[in-house]
Write an enzyme that holds these catalytic residues in place. Structure first.
Site, PDB file in Angstrom:
ATOM      1  N   GLU A  64      -5.227  -4.319  -0.310  1.00 31.24           N
ATOM      2  CA  GLU A  64      -5.654  -5.669   0.506  1.00 31.24           C
ATOM      3  C   GLU A  64      -6.635  -6.535  -0.034  1.00 31.24           C
ATOM      4  O   GLU A  64      -6.690  -7.608   0.509  1.00 31.24           O
ATOM      5  CB  GLU A  64      -5.884  -5.351   2.032  1.00 31.24           C
ATOM      6  CG  GLU A  64      -4.926  -4.649   2.669  1.00 31.24           C
ATOM      7  CD  GLU A  64      -4.864  -2.944   2.808  1.00 31.24           C
ATOM      8  OE1 GLU A  64      -5.396  -2.539   1.638  1.00 31.24           O
ATOM      9  OE2 GLU A  64      -4.498  -2.076   3.369  1.00 31.24           O
ATOM     10  N   LYS A 114     -13.456  15.676  13.595  1.00 32.40           N
ATOM     11  CA  LYS A 114     -14.132  15.272  15.032  1.00 32.40           C
ATOM     12  C   LYS A 114     -14.518  16.640  15.519  1.00 32.40           C
ATOM     13  O   LYS A 114     -13.457  17.052  16.279  1.00 32.40           O
ATOM     14  CB  LYS A 114     -13.508  14.172  15.745  1.00 32.40           C
ATOM     15  CG  LYS A 114     -14.433  13.607  16.916  1.00 32.40           C
ATOM     16  CD  LYS A 114     -14.041  12.431  17.386  1.00 32.40           C
ATOM     17  CE  LYS A 114     -15.211  11.678  18.152  1.00 32.40           C
ATOM     18  NZ  LYS A 114     -14.669  10.409  18.833  1.00 32.40           N
ATOM     19  N   THR A 126       0.794  -1.024  -0.134  1.00 36.72           N
ATOM     20  CA  THR A 126       0.000   0.107  -0.086  1.00 36.72           C
ATOM     21  C   THR A 126       0.906   1.239  -0.071  1.00 36.72           C
ATOM     22  O   THR A 126       2.060   1.255   0.624  1.00 36.72           O
ATOM     23  CB  THR A 126      -0.984   0.153   1.098  1.00 36.72           C
ATOM     24  OG1 THR A 126      -0.002   0.327   2.345  1.00 36.72           O
ATOM     25  CG2 THR A 126      -1.649  -1.284   1.498  1.00 36.72           C
ATOM     26  N   TRP A 137     -18.844  13.523  14.491  1.00 32.45           N
ATOM     27  CA  TRP A 137     -18.002  13.273  13.022  1.00 32.45           C
ATOM     28  C   TRP A 137     -18.407  14.131  12.062  1.00 32.45           C
ATOM     29  O   TRP A 137     -19.655  14.258  11.931  1.00 32.45           O
ATOM     30  CB  TRP A 137     -18.312  11.915  12.796  1.00 32.45           C
ATOM     31  CG  TRP A 137     -17.147  11.008  13.717  1.00 32.45           C
ATOM     32  CD1 TRP A 137     -17.901   9.883  14.681  1.00 32.45           C
ATOM     33  CD2 TRP A 137     -15.894  10.943  13.838  1.00 32.45           C
ATOM     34  NE1 TRP A 137     -17.077   9.437  14.975  1.00 32.45           N
ATOM     35  CE2 TRP A 137     -15.737   9.716  14.515  1.00 32.45           C
ATOM     36  CE3 TRP A 137     -15.059  11.435  13.173  1.00 32.45           C
ATOM     37  CZ2 TRP A 137     -14.588   9.349  15.303  1.00 32.45           C
ATOM     38  CZ3 TRP A 137     -13.778  11.261  13.360  1.00 32.45           C
ATOM     39  CH2 TRP A 137     -13.385  10.057  14.644  1.00 32.45           C
TER      40      TRP A 137
HETATM   41  P1  ADP Z   1      -3.602   3.585  -0.131  1.00 28.89           P
HETATM   42  O1  ADP Z   1      -3.813   3.021   0.948  1.00 28.89           O
HETATM   43  O2  ADP Z   1      -2.099   3.579  -0.346  1.00 28.89           O
HETATM   44  O3  ADP Z   1      -4.009   4.688  -0.704  1.00 28.89           O
HETATM   45  P2  ADP Z   1      -5.102   1.912  -1.874  1.00 28.89           P
HETATM   46  O4  ADP Z   1      -5.526   2.329  -3.164  1.00 28.89           O
HETATM   47  O5  ADP Z   1      -5.183   0.402  -1.435  1.00 28.89           O
HETATM   48  O6  ADP Z   1      -3.705   2.631  -1.246  1.00 28.89           O
HETATM   49  O7  ADP Z   1      -6.277   2.655  -0.887  1.00 28.89           O
HETATM   50  C1  ADP Z   1      -7.504   2.009  -0.611  1.00 28.89           C
HETATM   51  C2  ADP Z   1      -8.393   2.870   0.058  1.00 28.89           C
HETATM   52  O8  ADP Z   1      -8.641   3.953  -0.863  1.00 28.89           O
HETATM   53  C3  ADP Z   1      -9.684   2.435   0.430  1.00 28.89           C
HETATM   54  O9  ADP Z   1      -9.690   1.525   1.919  1.00 28.89           O
HETATM   55  C4  ADP Z   1     -10.763   3.522   0.593  1.00 28.89           C
HETATM   56  O10 ADP Z   1     -10.131   4.363   1.670  1.00 28.89           O
HETATM   57  C5  ADP Z   1     -10.227   4.420  -0.498  1.00 28.89           C
HETATM   58  N1  ADP Z   1     -10.882   4.375  -1.707  1.00 28.89           N
HETATM   59  C6  ADP Z   1     -10.964   3.555  -2.830  1.00 28.89           C
HETATM   60  N2  ADP Z   1     -11.739   3.378  -3.646  1.00 28.89           N
HETATM   61  C7  ADP Z   1     -12.655   4.343  -3.217  1.00 28.89           C
HETATM   62  C8  ADP Z   1     -13.776   5.170  -3.638  1.00 28.89           C
HETATM   63  N3  ADP Z   1     -14.355   4.524  -4.892  1.00 28.89           N
HETATM   64  N4  ADP Z   1     -14.542   6.045  -2.878  1.00 28.89           N
HETATM   65  C9  ADP Z   1     -14.012   6.298  -1.901  1.00 28.89           C
HETATM   66  N5  ADP Z   1     -12.708   6.057  -1.233  1.00 28.89           N
HETATM   67  C10 ADP Z   1     -11.975   4.958  -1.939  1.00 28.89           C
END
Ligand code: ADP
Length: 543
Positions: free
Chosen positions: A330, A439, A183, A444
């Protein structure tokens, strides 16, 4: 010999080779004839065999990690297949990470070989003395003597030329690791996730299902999302499985290149983060250029929330469906995909756009839960917000050699850290990542909700809402706004506030609006709120 049929990446390649030998892979390549390199799955598969033999020759053993440090090209695609086909693990390294994170990742993964694009060599040259495990750097070039100071550098094409195009994959178990991706971790060190052959195989099948991205032989897919971001959202393997043609956008694709590729090669499905699609729209408006997008059936947007106003602009100005999907490294990465159910097709237009702005439904094959702080299940009523948990065949079970596993994988469920509501039809609406919520006085406020509303203003190009410290309320929202080109002088705070005032409770409204040149972005093009929070940690409203 087991009685069970193992689900393995080699079968995906085998299908592309035998069932779709003449379908093409087209890579944008400046200077080449027609500006592209093109060849077929048959030719690709033969070169993958050569590469498997070459990796053997370089001493790569079953289970070893093989890194890639590269743009989206046909050679990178060959690496995507060769490593798992010969029993090794394809580790895609994010080319935009900070040097210390790169060193950490390569050492943590213990990459034995790294494939590097020539223009990216300088980045690794500076770090090479600290990369302990790497025995060979393979430069993705046909130059027999690539100009690099990387130790033990070999030319990709020279290596392939010496190798046989006959290869039989070793015996493998479907649970064996085939891929590894870290990640981009906005806090702390990146975390590694391994993908088993089985996970990649089932993820590919799920991506091709009719109510997911529905890839088929009739498609020409183009991943704008980098091949190092979250398994390239499944594009390389899913496309090969069904024999879709693939367009690879090559080195440093800009909005113009993306538009030209869609137009010339009749791309039907493409994908990237919202930043890309906002950039393309902005480019089209500023340049006045027009392109033929009639081939496109879906522009998939994921990685962060895409504002409804952008979905609307694509439909109304370009006639293109921007489709919202959600996932994470993940999860290989797809967990939800937005399709309109039949009984919702006749909704009034505004409600339909609102629905399109949701992340969609959990895809077939996965299980999803919505839980409160204590882990109790919440109803799917479209109102109550909680954290989303997932499990299923392509949800990872752990971080690779990492103690942080215990914080995220609990009782068999992956805890996403994403706060959402789910409506009675199963549509997911993500409010925020836990760490991005504001917050205020113990309550929130969703930064994403505020951003989405602000971005709908016609003079706003981008907006990010962050928490700033407050003596009474602990945190209050601050809106960081990038005006559109022609509106830099005219757009003011009152206009922004008036535009969103009616849509939120008063205590939700930002305490202030700051105008900035650009929202800082992470290595994969998401808003980097950590940088903004640091920049404004001492911000005084009206000060
Ligand atoms: P990083 O954690 O490095 O940013 P990832 O691309 O794996 O890499 O991140 C996943 C996260 O991105 C998700 O857990 C979520 O928070 C956010 N995310 C992914 N797609 C969407 C979406 N369509 N809308 C909102 N948030 C998203």
């Amino acid at each position: 010999m087991t009685m069970h049929y193992p689900l393995l990446v080699p079968s995906i390649l085998n299908r592309a080779r035998t069932a779709f030998p003449s379908k093409e892979i087209i890579t944008r390549l400046e200077g080449a004839e027609g500006g592209v390199h093109r060849y077929t799955y048959r030719e690709m598969a033969a070169r993958v065999n050569r590469l498997c033999n070459a990796l053997n020759f370089l001493g790569v053993k079953q289970g070893d990690r093989v890194g890639t440090f590269a743009w989206n090209t046909y050679r990178h695609l060959e690496a995507y297949f060769a490593s798992p086909v010969m029993g090794a693990v394809n580790h895609t390294i994010n080319i935009r990470l900070f040097p210390d994170d790169l060193v950490y990742i390569v050492n943590h993964a213990q990459d034995k070989v790294i494939f590097v694009d020539p223009d990216l060599c300088p980045i690794l040259e500076a770090l090479a003395p600290r990369l302990e495990s790497v025995e060979h750097y393979v430069i993705l070039t046909d130059d027999p003597e690539p100009a690099t100071t990387l130790p033990n550098a070999v030319s990709y094409e020279s290596l392939l030329a010496q190798a046989s195009d006959q290869f039989t994959p070793p015996e493998m178990d479907e649970w064996d690791p085939a891929g590894l991706c870290y990640t981009s971790a906005t806090t702390g060190r990146p975390k590694g996730v391994t993908y088993s052959h089985r996970a990649l195989y089932l993820h590919s099948m799920a991506e091709c299902m009719a109510d997911t991205a529905a890839f088929s032989e009739r498609d020409t897919t183009m991943a704008v999302v980098p091949m190092f971001h979250a398994n390239c959202w499944g594009f390389p393997y899913s496309s090969a499985l069904v024999g879709a043609s693939q367009v690879m956008p090559g080195v440093r694709p800009d909005p113009q290149a993306i538009c030209e590729l869609i137009d010339r090669h009749r791309v039907t499905v493409t994908a990237g983060v919202p930043t890309i699609w906002v950039g393309v729209l902005d480019y089209l408006e500023r340049s006045g250029q027009s392109y033929d997008f009639s081939s496109l059936r879906a522009v998939i947007s994921g990685g962060s929330a895409v504002p409804v106003s952008v979905i609307r602009a694509y439909k109304e100005r370009l006639g293109v469906d921007l489709v919202h999907a959600y996932g994470m490294t993940e999860a290989t990465p797809i967990v939800t995909y937005n399709r309109v159910k039949t009984h919702l097709e006749d909704l009034p237009e505004d409600e339909k756009y609102e629905l399109a702005g949701s992340q969609g439904m959990v895809v077939a094959g996965l299980e999803m839960r919505l839980v409160d702080d204590e882990g109790n299940d919440l109803p799917w009523d479209g109102e109550q917000r909680g954290e989303l948990l997932f499990r299923g065949p392509w949800i990872s079970r752990e971080y690779y050699n990492d103690e942080r596993t215990a914080e995220t994988y609990i009782d068999g469920w992956y805890h996403s850290g994403d706060i959402a509501s789910v409506d009675p039809d199963g549509y997911v609406q993500i409010g925020d990542r836990v760490k991005d919520m504001v917050k205020s006085g113990g309550e929130w406020i969703s930064s994403v909700d505020l951003e989405t509303a602000i971005i709908a203003h016609p003079d706003v190009l981008e907006a990010a809402v962050i928490a700033i410290p407050h003596p009474t309320w602990v945190e209050r929202p601050l809106a960081c706004v990038v005006p559109r080109e022609g509106a830099r002088e005219s757009l003011d705070k009152a206009q922004v506030m008036d535009f969103i005032r009616d849509r939120f409770a008063r205590w939700w409204l930002p305490d202030d609006v700051v105008f900035i040149e650009e929202i800082p972005k992470t290595s994969v093009g998401k808003f980097d709120k950590k940088v903004l929070r640091e920049r404004y940690q001492d911000y005084v409203v009206g000060g």
